[in-house]
Design a protein around this motif. Structure first.
Motif, PDB file in Angstrom:
ATOM      1  N   ARG A 174      -8.521   6.303  -1.228  1.00  0.00           N
ATOM      2  CA  ARG A 174      -7.130   6.314  -0.760  1.00  0.00           C
ATOM      3  C   ARG A 174      -6.691   4.935  -0.301  1.00  0.00           C
ATOM      4  O   ARG A 174      -5.573   4.502  -0.576  1.00  0.00           O
ATOM      5  N   MET A 175      -7.583   4.220   0.395  1.00  0.00           N
ATOM      6  CA  MET A 175      -7.258   2.874   0.851  1.00  0.00           C
ATOM      7  C   MET A 175      -6.966   1.976  -0.349  1.00  0.00           C
ATOM      8  O   MET A 175      -6.018   1.182  -0.317  1.00  0.00           O
ATOM      9  N   GLY A 176      -7.751   2.113  -1.393  1.00  0.00           N
ATOM     10  CA  GLY A 176      -7.515   1.339  -2.606  1.00  0.00           C
ATOM     11  C   GLY A 176      -6.192   1.687  -3.250  1.00  0.00           C
ATOM     12  O   GLY A 176      -5.426   0.813  -3.644  1.00  0.00           O
ATOM     13  N   VAL A 184      -4.346  -0.813   1.303  1.00  0.00           N
ATOM     14  CA  VAL A 184      -4.463  -1.150   2.724  1.00  0.00           C
ATOM     15  C   VAL A 184      -5.924  -1.428   3.061  1.00  0.00           C
ATOM     16  O   VAL A 184      -6.832  -0.870   2.445  1.00  0.00           O
ATOM     17  N   ARG A 185      -6.133  -2.280   4.034  1.00  0.00           N
ATOM     18  CA  ARG A 185      -7.481  -2.671   4.440  1.00  0.00           C
ATOM     19  C   ARG A 185      -7.975  -1.913   5.656  1.00  0.00           C
ATOM     20  O   ARG A 185      -9.136  -2.024   6.018  1.00  0.00           O
ATOM     21  N   ARG A 186      -7.084  -1.165   6.306  1.00  0.00           N
ATOM     22  CA  ARG A 186      -7.487  -0.403   7.488  1.00  0.00           C
ATOM     23  C   ARG A 186      -6.571   0.793   7.668  1.00  0.00           C
ATOM     24  O   ARG A 186      -5.402   0.752   7.254  1.00  0.00           O
ATOM     25  N   LEU A 187      -7.119   1.829   8.271  1.00  0.00           N
ATOM     26  CA  LEU A 187      -6.350   3.044   8.553  1.00  0.00           C
ATOM     27  C   LEU A 187      -6.650   3.521   9.971  1.00  0.00           C
ATOM     28  O   LEU A 187      -7.820   3.527  10.383  1.00  0.00           O
ATOM     29  N   PRO A 188      -5.628   3.955  10.701  1.00  0.00           N
ATOM     30  CA  PRO A 188      -5.894   4.619  11.978  1.00  0.00           C
ATOM     31  C   PRO A 188      -6.636   5.926  11.701  1.00  0.00           C
ATOM     32  O   PRO A 188      -6.416   6.568  10.671  1.00  0.00           O
ATOM     33  N   VAL A 189      -7.502   6.301  12.625  1.00  0.00           N
ATOM     34  CA  VAL A 189      -8.277   7.530  12.497  1.00  0.00           C
ATOM     35  C   VAL A 189      -7.831   8.501  13.583  1.00  0.00           C
ATOM     36  O   VAL A 189      -7.803   8.147  14.768  1.00  0.00           O
ATOM     37  N   LEU A 190      -7.463   9.706  13.165  1.00  0.00           N
ATOM     38  CA  LEU A 190      -7.005  10.730  14.100  1.00  0.00           C
ATOM     39  C   LEU A 190      -8.020  11.862  14.164  1.00  0.00           C
ATOM     40  O   LEU A 190      -8.744  12.111  13.201  1.00  0.00           O
ATOM     41  N   ASP A 206     -21.546   0.781  -0.236  1.00  0.00           N
ATOM     42  CA  ASP A 206     -21.141  -0.319  -1.105  1.00  0.00           C
ATOM     43  C   ASP A 206     -20.125   0.066  -2.176  1.00  0.00           C
ATOM     44  O   ASP A 206     -19.127  -0.606  -2.364  1.00  0.00           O
ATOM     45  N   GLN A 207     -20.387   1.132  -2.902  1.00  0.00           N
ATOM     46  CA  GLN A 207     -19.492   1.489  -4.003  1.00  0.00           C
ATOM     47  C   GLN A 207     -18.102   1.867  -3.510  1.00  0.00           C
ATOM     48  O   GLN A 207     -17.114   1.378  -4.061  1.00  0.00           O
ATOM     49  N   PRO A 208     -17.963   2.701  -2.455  1.00  0.00           N
ATOM     50  CA  PRO A 208     -16.613   2.989  -1.964  1.00  0.00           C
ATOM     51  C   PRO A 208     -15.882   1.729  -1.495  1.00  0.00           C
ATOM     52  O   PRO A 208     -14.693   1.565  -1.746  1.00  0.00           O
ATOM     53  N   ALA A 209     -16.601   0.820  -0.840  1.00  0.00           N
ATOM     54  CA  ALA A 209     -15.976  -0.419  -0.374  1.00  0.00           C
ATOM     55  C   ALA A 209     -15.533  -1.276  -1.559  1.00  0.00           C
ATOM     56  O   ALA A 209     -14.437  -1.837  -1.560  1.00  0.00           O
ATOM     57  N   GLY A 256      -8.911  -1.818  -5.673  1.00  0.00           N
ATOM     58  CA  GLY A 256      -7.563  -1.251  -5.622  1.00  0.00           C
ATOM     59  C   GLY A 256      -6.627  -2.062  -4.758  1.00  0.00           C
ATOM     60  O   GLY A 256      -5.464  -2.280  -5.100  1.00  0.00           O
ATOM     61  N   ILE A 257      -7.135  -2.544  -3.619  1.00  0.00           N
ATOM     62  CA  ILE A 257      -6.318  -3.340  -2.706  1.00  0.00           C
ATOM     63  C   ILE A 257      -5.914  -4.652  -3.353  1.00  0.00           C
ATOM     64  O   ILE A 257      -4.802  -5.130  -3.184  1.00  0.00           O
TER      65      ILE A 257
END
Length: 143
Positions: A90-92, A96-102, A123-126, A132-133
């Motif tokens: 989703r970040m890709g 976005v490079r960061r997301l708030p966590v709720l 590693d792979q998700p990053a 994507g970013i």
């Protein structure tokens, strides 16, 4: 399956929209971070980044701006029990490079950054998120 809560940065400092951009910059310097969630009336109302301060205020000579003047109001977020792979994708997609966590009560409990994902050894998700970013938006100028 790795959960967001396992790799996020907890205890995130919250800024108020009526604080000055100078306050935000000092908070970022003290926390050694480049972004702050913005809260008002016990709700997340935006995010402000060091880049927001520079591009939306300082570069335009608006040194007396408030956080509300420069913050991004449309907030994307994730939940602490979300799967890291899904959130990284989703970040890709969102670039976005960061997301708030709720948490499940929609209360801020942390921030998830691309760095958090990489440090956790995912590693792979990053890598997928960074690809994507980094992908240019259609019609965006090439730098």
């Amino acid at each position: 399956m790795m959960r967001v809560s396992e790799v996020m940065t907890p205890n995130v400092q919250l800024a108020a929209p009526d604080q000055s951009i100078m306050d935000a910059a000092k908070m970022m310097a003290d926390a050694d971070c480049g972004a702050l969630p913005v809260g008002e009336n016990d709700r997340l109302v935006g995010m402000v980044t060091d880049r927001d301060i520079v591009v939306r205020a300082l570069a335009q000579g608006k040194t007396d701006s408030t956080i509300r003047d420069v913050m991004t109001e449309s907030i994307e977020y994730c939940f602490e029990d979300d799967d890291i792979d899904d959130v990284a994708n989703r970040m890709g997609d969102l670039q976005v490079r960061r997301l708030p966590v709720l948490n499940n009560d929609k209360r801020l409990v942390g921030i998830l950054s691309l760095g958090d994902i990489a440090i956790a050894g995912a590693d792979q998700p990053a890598t997928d998120a960074l690809a994507g970013i980094s992908e240019p938006q259609p019609g965006a100028p090439m730098h």
